[in-house]
Design an enzyme around this catalytic site. Sequence first.
Site, PDB file in Angstrom:
ATOM      1  N   LYS A  66       0.802  -1.231   0.000  1.00 42.89           N
ATOM      2  CA  LYS A  66       0.000   0.000   0.000  1.00 42.89           C
ATOM      3  C   LYS A  66       0.837   1.285   0.000  1.00 42.89           C
ATOM      4  O   LYS A  66       0.401   2.303  -0.529  1.00 42.89           O
ATOM      5  CB  LYS A  66      -0.928   0.023   1.223  1.00 42.89           C
ATOM      6  CG  LYS A  66      -2.127  -0.905   1.107  1.00 42.89           C
ATOM      7  CD  LYS A  66      -3.039  -0.730   2.316  1.00 42.89           C
ATOM      8  CE  LYS A  66      -4.240  -1.650   2.226  1.00 42.89           C
ATOM      9  NZ  LYS A  66      -5.198  -1.439   3.303  1.00 42.89           N
ATOM     10  N   ASP A 102      -9.956   3.269   2.225  1.00 43.26           N
ATOM     11  CA  ASP A 102     -10.071   2.654   3.560  1.00 43.26           C
ATOM     12  C   ASP A 102     -10.643   3.655   4.564  1.00 43.26           C
ATOM     13  O   ASP A 102     -11.533   3.323   5.348  1.00 43.26           O
ATOM     14  CB  ASP A 102      -8.693   2.196   4.074  1.00 43.26           C
ATOM     15  CG  ASP A 102      -8.261   0.872   3.488  1.00 43.26           C
ATOM     16  OD1 ASP A 102      -9.133   0.074   3.077  1.00 43.26           O
ATOM     17  OD2 ASP A 102      -7.042   0.618   3.429  1.00 43.26           O
TER      18      ASP A 102
HETATM   19  P1  NAP Z   1       0.110  -2.376  10.524  1.00 40.82           P
HETATM   20  O1  NAP Z   1       0.424  -1.210   9.669  1.00 40.82           O
HETATM   21  O2  NAP Z   1       1.053  -3.522  10.582  1.00 40.82           O
HETATM   22  O3  NAP Z   1      -0.123  -1.805  12.039  1.00 40.82           O
HETATM   23  C1  NAP Z   1      -0.265  -2.674  13.111  1.00 40.82           C
HETATM   24  C2  NAP Z   1      -0.567  -1.904  14.404  1.00 40.82           C
HETATM   25  O4  NAP Z   1      -0.844  -2.877  15.401  1.00 40.82           O
HETATM   26  C3  NAP Z   1       0.584  -1.056  14.938  1.00 40.82           C
HETATM   27  O5  NAP Z   1       0.074   0.069  15.610  1.00 40.82           O
HETATM   28  C4  NAP Z   1       1.260  -2.009  15.961  1.00 40.82           C
HETATM   29  O6  NAP Z   1       1.905  -1.344  17.032  1.00 40.82           O
HETATM   30  C5  NAP Z   1       0.023  -2.703  16.525  1.00 40.82           C
HETATM   31  N1  NAP Z   1       0.344  -4.010  17.082  1.00 40.82           N
HETATM   32  C6  NAP Z   1       0.678  -5.137  16.409  1.00 40.82           C
HETATM   33  N2  NAP Z   1       0.901  -6.161  17.283  1.00 40.82           N
HETATM   34  C7  NAP Z   1       0.684  -5.635  18.538  1.00 40.82           C
HETATM   35  C8  NAP Z   1       0.742  -6.183  19.851  1.00 40.82           C
HETATM   36  N3  NAP Z   1       1.047  -7.462  20.062  1.00 40.82           N
HETATM   37  N4  NAP Z   1       0.450  -5.369  20.881  1.00 40.82           N
HETATM   38  C9  NAP Z   1       0.124  -4.064  20.697  1.00 40.82           C
HETATM   39  N5  NAP Z   1       0.063  -3.484  19.465  1.00 40.82           N
HETATM   40  C10 NAP Z   1       0.343  -4.260  18.404  1.00 40.82           C
HETATM   41  O7  NAP Z   1      -1.302  -3.024  10.133  1.00 40.82           O
HETATM   42  P2  NAP Z   1      -2.550  -2.281   9.425  1.00 40.82           P
HETATM   43  O8  NAP Z   1      -2.410  -2.387   7.960  1.00 40.82           O
HETATM   44  O9  NAP Z   1      -2.701  -0.951  10.054  1.00 40.82           O
HETATM   45  O10 NAP Z   1      -3.769  -3.256   9.835  1.00 40.82           O
HETATM   46  C11 NAP Z   1      -4.195  -3.340  11.174  1.00 40.82           C
HETATM   47  C12 NAP Z   1      -5.486  -4.145  11.292  1.00 40.82           C
HETATM   48  O11 NAP Z   1      -6.540  -3.489  10.605  1.00 40.82           O
HETATM   49  C13 NAP Z   1      -5.401  -5.566  10.716  1.00 40.82           C
HETATM   50  O12 NAP Z   1      -6.036  -6.438  11.619  1.00 40.82           O
HETATM   51  C14 NAP Z   1      -6.192  -5.466   9.435  1.00 40.82           C
HETATM   52  O13 NAP Z   1      -6.811  -6.692   9.094  1.00 40.82           O
HETATM   53  C15 NAP Z   1      -7.236  -4.424   9.807  1.00 40.82           C
HETATM   54  N6  NAP Z   1      -7.788  -3.744   8.612  1.00 40.82           N
HETATM   55  C16 NAP Z   1      -9.120  -3.908   8.344  1.00 40.82           C
HETATM   56  C17 NAP Z   1      -9.679  -3.288   7.239  1.00 40.82           C
HETATM   57  C18 NAP Z   1     -11.140  -3.482   6.951  1.00 40.82           C
HETATM   58  O14 NAP Z   1     -11.541  -3.236   5.792  1.00 40.82           O
HETATM   59  N7  NAP Z   1     -11.953  -3.846   7.911  1.00 40.82           N
HETATM   60  C19 NAP Z   1      -8.876  -2.503   6.397  1.00 40.82           C
HETATM   61  C20 NAP Z   1      -7.527  -2.331   6.707  1.00 40.82           C
HETATM   62  C21 NAP Z   1      -6.984  -2.973   7.824  1.00 40.82           C
HETATM   63  P3  NAP Z   1       3.454  -0.850  16.891  1.00 40.82           P
HETATM   64  O15 NAP Z   1       3.382   0.451  16.148  1.00 40.82           O
HETATM   65  O16 NAP Z   1       3.907  -0.694  18.278  1.00 40.82           O
HETATM   66  O17 NAP Z   1       4.182  -1.920  16.126  1.00 40.82           O
END
Ligand code: NAP
Length: 279
Positions: A66, A102
């Site tokens: 992305k 999104d």
């Molecule tokens: P990302 O960029 O990898 O961000 C992950 C986030 O989660 C970061 O803030 C990270 O914190 C935190 N995190 C991960 N593991 C953790 C843990 N064990 N404890 C505390 N914090 C933790 O991922 P993303 O693309 O933003 O996606 C995040 C979620 O949104 C996913 O589950 C995805 O499926 C969902 N999503 C859903 C939609 C939808 O259409 N419904 C669309 C997009 C995304 P740090 O910064 O400290 O690493």
Amino acid sequence: MGKLFGLIGHPVGHSMSPSMHNDAFRLLNQEHHYHAFDVSEKDLEAAVTGIRALEISGFNVTIPHKVEVIKYLDEVDAEAKLIGAVNTVVNVSGRLIGYNTDGEGYLQSLLKTTGDQLHNMKVLVIGAGGAARAVYTVLSRYSVSELHIANRTKEKARHLATECNQRRIEGTVWSLEEAEEQLDLFDLIINTTSVGMSPRVAELPIQLDKLKADAVVSDLIYNPLKTKLLQEAEAKGATIINGVGMFVEQGALAFEKWTGTAPDRKHMEKVVLQQLGGL
Ligand code: NAP
């Protein structure tokens, strides 16, 4: 003649986008087709070159491309630039134009529950990744009453709040522990982290001991349909929202950009729920 649309990401094997879009094309008697292409990071540039050569009319972009895809596009719209990520590309006579649906998809799905009351809500966004940037950016644009953010890595949340709060909505950057202590301040709590996602369904991004009884708790995760966070929030009397609405709406907005036609969102949701075992 039918056009070709697609998704690039890695992995894409379990993506629900092909069935959601192909079903929408079928319902509208459009002969278009949507295909998921598994593209590794080293092949991203070649994949975009291929999309141009094959005159693919539009495509979605998912993890891990992305952010990286931006450098191979001809133009990126203002909000996608602010978010720093593109999830939808439209091919306009050979020019590839990037958007991010999104954030707007999330906002539209949220408004179905909150209505205009969203303007009066004090909001906490948990997480500071790509999804958090999209959600935080649109909530600032919409002008919620207060916009707070908490993340495991507080520094990342600080950057996000500096870059994505265009309307300068009042709010604080918290650690997860600090936010837990202050939880009764917030009317709407949004989990944008992957904590609680299948298969690690027993995990909670934040403890809900101090949750207000009339709060709204929203989780972007849609697998499982009801995360541990949503189960606990519901047990405390909160209104809960899962990630299905956002997924459907971001797809529907992409569909509209590609075809100029509004798809049947209810039907799209049904297709997604069927795939997730929710029907
Ligand atoms: P990302 O960029 O990898 O961000 C992950 C986030 O989660 C970061 O803030 C990270 O914190 C935190 N995190 C991960 N593991 C953790 C843990 N064990 N404890 C505390 N914090 C933790 O991922 P993303 O693309 O933003 O996606 C995040 C979620 O949104 C996913 O589950 C995805 O499926 C969902 N999503 C859903 C939609 C939808 O259409 N419904 C669309 C997009 C995304 P740090 O910064 O400290 O690493």
